[in-house]
Write a protein that holds these residues in place. Sequence first.
Motif, PDB file in Angstrom:
ATOM      1  N   ALA A   1      56.085 -23.896 -10.459  1.00 50.56           N
ATOM      2  CA  ALA A   1      57.328 -24.727 -11.127  1.00 50.56           C
ATOM      3  C   ALA A   1      58.647 -24.594 -10.533  1.00 50.56           C
ATOM      4  CB  ALA A   1      57.141 -23.924 -12.399  1.00 50.56           C
TER       5      ALA A   1
ATOM      6  N   THR B   1      62.943 -25.171 -13.824  1.00 48.74           N
ATOM      7  CA  THR B   1      63.190 -24.501 -15.207  1.00 48.74           C
ATOM      8  C   THR B   1      64.736 -24.419 -15.517  1.00 48.74           C
ATOM      9  OG1 THR B   1      61.283 -22.806 -14.720  1.00 48.74           O
ATOM     10  CG2 THR B   1      63.014 -22.056 -16.461  1.00 48.74           C
TER      11      THR B   1
ATOM     12  N   LEU C   1      60.466 -28.700 -14.493  1.00 57.75           N
ATOM     13  CA  LEU C   1      59.795 -27.951 -15.727  1.00 57.75           C
ATOM     14  C   LEU C   1      60.278 -28.232 -17.002  1.00 57.75           C
ATOM     15  CD1 LEU C   1      57.034 -26.302 -15.944  1.00 57.75           C
ATOM     16  CD2 LEU C   1      58.699 -24.477 -15.815  1.00 57.75           C
TER      17      LEU C   1
ATOM     18  N   ASN D   1      63.275 -20.507 -20.105  1.00 53.09           N
ATOM     19  CA  ASN D   1      62.847 -19.115 -19.696  1.00 53.09           C
ATOM     20  C   ASN D   1      63.158 -17.917 -20.617  1.00 53.09           C
ATOM     21  OD1 ASN D   1      61.368 -17.776 -17.933  1.00 53.09           O
ATOM     22  ND2 ASN D   1      63.304 -16.943 -16.584  1.00 53.09           N
TER      23      ASN D   1
ATOM     24  N   ASP E   1      57.574 -19.321 -10.494  1.00 56.97           N
ATOM     25  CA  ASP E   1      58.879 -19.817 -11.281  1.00 56.97           C
ATOM     26  C   ASP E   1      59.887 -19.671 -10.470  1.00 56.97           C
ATOM     27  OD1 ASP E   1      60.405 -21.085 -13.230  1.00 56.97           O
ATOM     28  OD2 ASP E   1      60.251 -19.319 -14.604  1.00 56.97           O
TER      29      ASP E   1
ATOM     30  N   SER F   1      59.260 -16.265 -17.966  1.00 58.76           N
ATOM     31  CA  SER F   1      57.792 -16.316 -17.485  1.00 58.76           C
ATOM     32  C   SER F   1      57.018 -15.383 -16.671  1.00 58.76           C
ATOM     33  CB  SER F   1      58.095 -17.543 -16.240  1.00 58.76           C
ATOM     34  OG  SER F   1      59.182 -17.110 -15.464  1.00 58.76           O
TER      35      SER F   1
ATOM     36  N   LEU G   1      58.363 -14.714 -10.209  1.00 53.74           N
ATOM     37  CA  LEU G   1      59.574 -15.505 -10.453  1.00 53.74           C
ATOM     38  C   LEU G   1      60.216 -15.000  -9.189  1.00 53.74           C
ATOM     39  CD1 LEU G   1      61.606 -16.143 -13.578  1.00 53.74           C
ATOM     40  CD2 LEU G   1      62.823 -15.084 -11.410  1.00 53.74           C
TER      41      LEU G   1
END
Lengths: 373, 421
Positions: A78, A81, A112, A178, A211, A262, A276
């Motif tokens: 992703a 975010t 995302l 998030n 992420d 996430s 992440l």
Amino acid sequence: MKKHHISAIVISLITILAGIIASFEFHKLHVSESLYPSERLSSEGMLSDYFSGIKDTNGDTKVYFFDSGKPGATVFLAGGTHPNEPAGYLASVIILENLIPEKGRVIVIPRLNNSAFTCTDPMEAFPQSFHIDTDKGPRKFRFGSRATNPLDQWPDPLVYSHKPSGQQYSGLESRNLNRAYPGSPKGTFTEKVAYAIMQMIEKEEVDISYDLHEAAPEIPIINAIVYHEKSEDIAMYSILELEMEGLQFTPELSPKNFHGLSHREWGDYTKTYPFLMETSSPVQGRLRGKTNEELILNGVSENYKIAKETGALRIAYRDEGEQLEHRVGRHLSGFMAIINSYNEIHIDNTVKISGLPAYQELVENGIGKYLNN
Amino acid sequence: MNFELIILLLMLASFAISVFVLKMPAGVSLILAAVVGGLVDGHGIPVRQLVEGGFGFMEAIMIIATAMIFMKIMESSGVLALISLGIIKTFHKKPSLLIIVIVLFVMFPGMLTGLSSTCVLTTGVLVAPVLLAIGIPRLAAGSLIAMAAVFGEVAPPISIPVMIIGGGVDMPYIGFTIPLLLVSLPAALFTAIYFRIRFVKKINLDLVLEKLNLIENDQRGFKLYIPLIFVIGYMISEIVFHEYFLHLGVPLIFTIGSVLGIIISPKTKIIKVSRKALRMALPVIVILVGVGMFLQILTLTGVRGYLAISALQLPDAVKYMAAAVMPFMGSAYASASVIGVPLVYVFIGKSAVVVTASLVMMAALGDLMPPPSLLCAYAAQTVGVKNHFKILKQSIIPIIFSMFVAIIVLIFAEDISRFFF
């Protein structure tokens, strides 16, 4: 006509004119730039395929599938975010436009939080876009906001209570994707998007999830891989591998009581191993100088150099600057290192990919060389 | 000289010229200063940036507008007068307690709206006759109301200056209840006791009631209190029982409260009351729009970063002196945005939440100070005094005490944080 009536008319006309001019600028934010997936793209879908509650909204976004045709693990990546963190977005675009799957599958969502690409944050003075030079001329990319567009979710509560934990955040965080996981089909706009993402991870049986983020140089968690406790072995192996490449990453264990993120909720609610990644981005910092496209691209900030020298703050800033190539390169290397570590631990369910530039290649050749247009 | 410093000086100079020479309102002057900043840095007139910055406090603006209408409807319904009456009848035997309750009552609208002028113009207007009737001289009564308004602006649950500073340093509006009470309550209590000792002797209730001429028995009874109970109750419930209460947002809660007020008191002239309320709120709303634009241009041009980095390099002693300058900006919001934001960085290492609370106390005193002296001017109108600077003079001791509390909290911010959190 009295003097104050004339003033009122003049001020009203100026306000209307400014509003008209600005509305054209803001409208441009709703037009998405084109992305050019690699030839090995298998199929495209929409996030609303997993939860129809976001269909025909700004929360819906494209989902790209790269299937090797050979059984193996599924990876989900992703970007976007937080669309004000350009290295995360661009890293996902480079992967989208260069990826060759050789075993298993890769799912990429570059935007995302699509809604957050349609606005910028008041009082931050961010540019609305930035340009990357390519062989065919400059290519424009959107620079957005950390949070969902208020046109899609408003008003913010005074205090945002995360569901289902009840953890409280400031009202603004109610629009932060998030902080919204695991989301809710009956929740706010952002919670619905989060819910759709959770559904996708579960239905596609994703094994590894990424992420990609950036943060201000003065934020403590920087140049880091944040991992869920079940991802610890993979995280540690990959950090060792990255160190051998000369890239320093800090391992950060996801706090169990820090909900909505996430790296916490993807791991708690699905079988995936979540990660992440953060790089250091001066354009997000409060100490930054002029806010412009150059700062996004070059990441050179005299202020951060001075702040580092004062010793008053813990600053993650390289004296030569935090160039976008360097930041995107770190994400790409982290992405590859985590896949390699996963493969070493899960030898019966591996994933193999190629086509991506190594850190040094990206820094030397520039990002533009790896963009299709 | 650093180019960012030149930009800042030109922006401040154009603000000063606009306020003092052209006699423009503070909000419009902030907008002009922002335009000058954009021009000097080579952006022309950066329309998109200015408009975007102007929306920085959209939520606060809507809260202020709807809260002002609500408070005006409450005032015209008579419920605030009934509360005044209740206060004096309940506490007349204990003058110290009476003054403390009056101060808290005046603070109340500011605590809900984050706007000091609401206090003077609503509850302040109602208690002014009470204060005069119990023997407090006009100047002192005006000063008490103006000071209480300052404390109301600082006290939780809603403190707009904190949100302004928080917006500048990426700090969520969480955990401020205790620090804000810590800076505002002792100062409020001191102010109440100070005026009690100086001016209030024994209270003769009959004489006071005769002077006040309030209607004691309102036929509507408990119904009158419903809008007030709804607004306070829903705001708290939305946070505490978030699972059971639909999220309406503060502006809508105030609007529903206003509608309830009109239903219960149908004689309320809604158009007239709303116009009056918005006319009062407008100068502050324009200031908020101007502050948003000003901050946006400070960020665009790199001046914000320059201020922050300069502040980081200050020696310790100078840091506290810089904080003590805060009240002299003449406006709490301007002070919070222009000086408050970099000062949070200056005191990095201490608890940012407690530091911000103390800075906000100092910034809020700015609403008393010239050139606008907004609170003193409103308070002077309320108690019938022509020269509002005399109200400022009367307030010197409470101001000094408030500064003292704020600086002590600032010095011991980290210890206080460790004790409470």
